[in-house]
Enzyme design. Structure first.
Site, PDB file in Angstrom:
ATOM      1  N   HIS A 278      -2.680   1.774   3.153  1.00 53.87           N
ATOM      2  CA  HIS A 278      -3.784   0.821   3.315  1.00 53.87           C
ATOM      3  C   HIS A 278      -4.298   0.808   4.745  1.00 53.87           C
ATOM      4  CE1 HIS A 278      -1.410  -2.559   5.118  1.00 53.87           C
ATOM      5  NE2 HIS A 278      -0.442  -2.172   4.313  1.00 53.87           N
ATOM      6  N   GLU A 324      -5.208  -4.478   1.338  1.00 58.64           N
ATOM      7  CA  GLU A 324      -3.885  -4.692   0.757  1.00 58.64           C
ATOM      8  C   GLU A 324      -3.266  -5.994   1.252  1.00 58.64           C
ATOM      9  OE1 GLU A 324       0.520  -4.577   0.559  1.00 58.64           O
ATOM     10  OE2 GLU A 324      -0.758  -4.653   2.331  1.00 58.64           O
ATOM     11  N   GLU A 325      -3.491  -6.304   2.525  1.00 54.17           N
ATOM     12  CA  GLU A 325      -2.777  -7.410   3.146  1.00 54.17           C
ATOM     13  C   GLU A 325      -3.134  -8.773   2.570  1.00 54.17           C
ATOM     14  OE1 GLU A 325      -0.276  -7.091   4.775  1.00 54.17           O
ATOM     15  OE2 GLU A 325      -0.341  -5.343   6.081  1.00 54.17           O
TER      16      GLU A 325
END
Length: 457
Positions: A278, A324-325
């Site tokens: 990511h 993604e985070e």
């Protein structure tokens, strides 16, 4: 004479082994190419030092998109393109302030707002502290003791867990759900012990998830060193108060992109092997281990295959996922498009566990696929990739591909140092070892090559 004969026999044996196992010879070339001529370390340096933190929706995230697309174009991959994805945009604002008071004396502590947290009121909030270790304790205390207080979740990651990702999974619910659970009993704020096995001065941020049916309250991560001091102070004087001021805000969603590069397959162009990490990172640091390492390793896979003149049978695709985070929008969009386009994804490999010494790969696939991977054990063993299959996650971004029948693989490096840097201000380029990073890229390229040449049936 006997010594010469023995030496001749050894050489012949080595040549025969090499001839009978051409895959092993190519894997050796892959390692040689990356260790001697690899670009992964210098590319990571540029990403970290010239772009830096890359939280979804930020200007730096867009700079990372533009640069990585240009990078893959310079390598001459068959196709490089952007895949649109709408992402959340949360901004930390002015740095947080926090302290606790003992006998009217302020003890400043290192905190960081959790990703997605609401701000405090402009002047900040101050209240008494309730220390707990799990949600059951919240229930036992009830609204009578919690209402109007700040809840302090102080459950450490389990230091006895050999694989630190297991310790993380056992502790992280207090970060992700703690604010909502505490708010149910009338808490006005939450402090969460940072998710790390070390005792240090760095607060480790990360996403929280609010229940829309519960009042949203501000939440911070506190450095483990300060968490210990706060806990000791509470034992001596339970009536102490805690102050925190957060200036974060959530902005409208914004357009961003997954960055994709690919080399077309010569025999099965419609069958895809995806490798990725990511591109986004938290805003506190450079995102070197999480996940600059994984993204640059994934680009290195394609660069290496092209440099060696390997013509893959299947289409090999590097995907740098966005968000993604704090949302997983990139992984979800990639799988959604794959389904809509009727793409056949043979395998997907993700690197999102740092750029440390390679140990092997976790596998989420059928027994037959696992057996196929294990049939290459003699090759893997030669490069110290001894942990194949078994438990462990394969990666959040590739998870949405599983319903499409895709075999999932997670690059598994040594885990002991990952949470020293995870989501914290010390996740910088200087804490990445060049050789370890290159070995990880070589391991990933080797797996991609073996799957491409041999299939998974």
């Amino acid at each position: 004479m006997k010594k010469r004969s023995l030496l001749f026999a050894i050489i012949c044996f080595a040549l025969n082994v090499n001839a009978s196992n051409p895959d092993s010879a190519v894997v050796s070339k892959i390692y040689d190419e990356i260790l001697e001529k690899g670009k992964v370390y210098e590319n990571l340096h540029y990403l970290c030092k010239n772009i830096g933190p890359r939280l979804s929706g930020s200007a730096n995230a867009q700079k990372a998109v533009d640069w990585t697309k240009s990078l893959m174009e310079t390598y001459g991959f068959d196709r490089v393109y952007l895949q649109e994805v709408m992402v959340p945009h949360w901004d930390r604002g002015v740095k947080e302030t926090a302290y606790f008071k003992v006998n009217n004396k302020k003890q400043t502590v290192a905190v960081a707002a959790l990703g997605g947290s609401v701000a405090t009121i402009e002047k900040g909030i101050e209240a008494g502290i309730i220390e707990v270790y799990n949600f059951d304790q919240l229930k036992e205390l009830g609204e009578a003791k919690i209402k109007g207080k700040i809840v302090f979740f102080n459950r450490p990651m389990n230091s006895k867990a050999i694989r630190t990702f297991n310790a993380y999974r056992d502790a992280v619910n207090q970060r992700s759900q703690g604010a909502t659970e505490a708010a149910k009993y009338g808490a006005i704020g939450v402090i969460v012990r940072s998710m790390t096995t070390r005792v240090d001065e760095f607060p480790h941020t990360g996403s929280l998830h609010y229940d829309e049916n519960v009042l949203k309250i501000p939440a911070v991560a506190i450095a483990t060193k300060d968490a210990n001091q706060l806990s000791e102070a509470l034992k001596l004087q339970p009536s102490i108060t805690f102050f925190m001021k957060l200036n974060c805000k959530t902005l409208p969603e914004t357009l961003s992109y997954n960055v994709i590069g690919e080399i077309k397959g010569s025999e099965f162009p419609n069958q895809i092997i995806t490798v990725g990490g990511h591109l986004d990172s938290w805003d506190l640091a450079e995102g070197a281990q999480d996940d600059g390492a994984g993204t640059m390793q994934s680009v290195e896979v394609l660069r290496t295959l092209k440099s060696l003149g390997v013509k893959p049978k299947h289409t090999i695709r590097t995907v740098l996922f966005m968000n993604e985070e704090n949302g997983l929008r990139g992984g979800l969009k990639y799988a959604e498009n794959a389904k809509q386009n009727g793409e056949q994804h043979l395998a997907a490999i993700e690197s999102d566990s740092g750029g440390f010494t390679p140990r092997g790969f976790s596998v989420d696939a059928s027994t037959a696929v696992v057996d196929k991977i294990l049939s290459w054990k003699s090759i893997f063993d030669g490069f110290d990739l001894n942990e194949i299959g078994g438990g462990g996650g394969t990666g959040s971004d590739i998870g949405p591909l599983k319903p499409l029948g895709t075999a999932l693989f997670g690059f598994r490096p040594d885990s002991q140092r990952y949470f020293d840097f995870h989501h914290a201000a010390n996740d910088v380029f200087e804490n990445v070892n060049e050789r370890e990073l290159k070995l990880g890229a070589a391991a990933m390229t080797a797996l991609v090559y073996l799957i491409d040449q041999n299939g998974l049936n």
